[in-house]
Motif scaffolding. Structure first.
Motif, PDB file in Angstrom:
ATOM      1  N   GLY A 118      24.772 -73.838 -29.274  1.00 17.40           N
ATOM      2  CA  GLY A 118      23.654 -73.056 -28.749  1.00 17.40           C
ATOM      3  C   GLY A 118      22.784 -73.874 -27.800  1.00 17.40           C
ATOM      4  N   VAL A 119      22.514 -75.105 -28.169  1.00 19.55           N
ATOM      5  CA  VAL A 119      21.714 -75.986 -27.316  1.00 19.55           C
ATOM      6  C   VAL A 119      22.498 -76.328 -26.045  1.00 19.55           C
ATOM      7  N   ALA A 120      23.775 -76.642 -26.197  1.00 18.49           N
ATOM      8  CA  ALA A 120      24.607 -77.000 -25.042  1.00 18.49           C
ATOM      9  C   ALA A 120      24.732 -75.834 -24.068  1.00 18.49           C
ATOM     10  N   HIS A 121      24.794 -74.616 -24.594  1.00 16.29           N
ATOM     11  CA  HIS A 121      24.853 -73.435 -23.734  1.00 16.29           C
ATOM     12  C   HIS A 121      23.623 -73.383 -22.823  1.00 16.29           C
ATOM     13  N   ASN A 122      22.463 -73.628 -23.400  1.00 20.71           N
ATOM     14  CA  ASN A 122      21.231 -73.616 -22.614  1.00 20.71           C
ATOM     15  C   ASN A 122      21.207 -74.743 -21.581  1.00 20.71           C
ATOM     16  N   VAL A 123      21.751 -75.900 -21.928  1.00 24.27           N
ATOM     17  CA  VAL A 123      21.828 -77.015 -20.978  1.00 24.27           C
ATOM     18  C   VAL A 123      22.706 -76.638 -19.793  1.00 24.27           C
ATOM     19  N   GLY A 124      23.856 -76.030 -20.073  1.00 26.91           N
ATOM     20  CA  GLY A 124      24.751 -75.600 -18.994  1.00 26.91           C
ATOM     21  C   GLY A 124      24.082 -74.612 -18.058  1.00 26.91           C
ATOM     22  N   GLN A 125      23.339 -73.679 -18.629  1.00 34.52           N
ATOM     23  CA  GLN A 125      22.641 -72.698 -17.798  1.00 34.52           C
ATOM     24  C   GLN A 125      21.529 -73.350 -16.977  1.00 34.52           C
TER      25      GLN A 125
END
Length: 169
Positions: A118-125
């Motif tokens: 979930g955190v990594a998804h936000n970083v990618g965005q």
């Protein structure tokens, strides 16, 4: 193992992938028509990620990748548009990579893997957004997305754990 058993296993995996991709698309549609809003732009529950985590644990990384890409591209065409798909693909790529690595080292539960995803998804965005607007200041928004990614990742991880437990995996 006979050829018949091998083909049967492949057929089961293909059928499960189709069901999970369809379910992920339904979840994407639900999030598009009933937005989960806590008053903070960009924060959403990400219930479609439930199918990706289940696919990762049930079918493996290549199936999880395929299911995620299909879901994002179709949802982008139907609900989110090109930019929505671009942001989703970036977030999904970083998220899935992190989840695959954490799953492989086997130090975290499914809840921990989901939270990191979930955190990594936000970083990618955020990386895509920073590239599009050519401004690194967008990362000032990271603490909010860090916290929201952790919370939603934990929720999705707990639900994934319960689902996998029910289907005896």
């Amino acid at each position: 193992m006979t050829q018949f058993q091998t083909n049967r296993d492949k057929t089961k995996r293909l059928a499960a992938s189709a069901v999970l991709a369809s379910l992920g698309l339904i979840f994407s549609y639900i999030e598009a028509i009933i937005p989960f809003s806590v008053g903070i732009p960009g924060v959403k529950l990400g219930i479609a990620n439930l199918v990706v985590i289940i696919a990762l644990y049930m079918l493996g990384k290549s199936y999880a990748l395929s299911i995620n890409v299909i879901r994002i591209l179709v949802a982008g065409l139907l609900f989110n548009g090109a930019f929505g798909a671009l942001y989703s693909l970036a977030g999904a790529a970083v998220s899935l990579l992190v989840m695959i690595l954490l799953r492989k080292i086997n130090l975290f539960s499914i809840v921990g893997v989901s939270m990191a995803g979930g955190v990594a998804h936000n970083v990618g965005q955020l990386l895509v957004a920073a590239a599009i607007i050519s401004n690194i200041k967008i990362f000032l928004y990271f603490p909010i997305l860090l916290f929201s990614g952790m919370i939603t990742g934990i929720i999705i991880g707990v639900i994934s754990h319960l689902v996998l437990k029910k289907i005896n995996l």
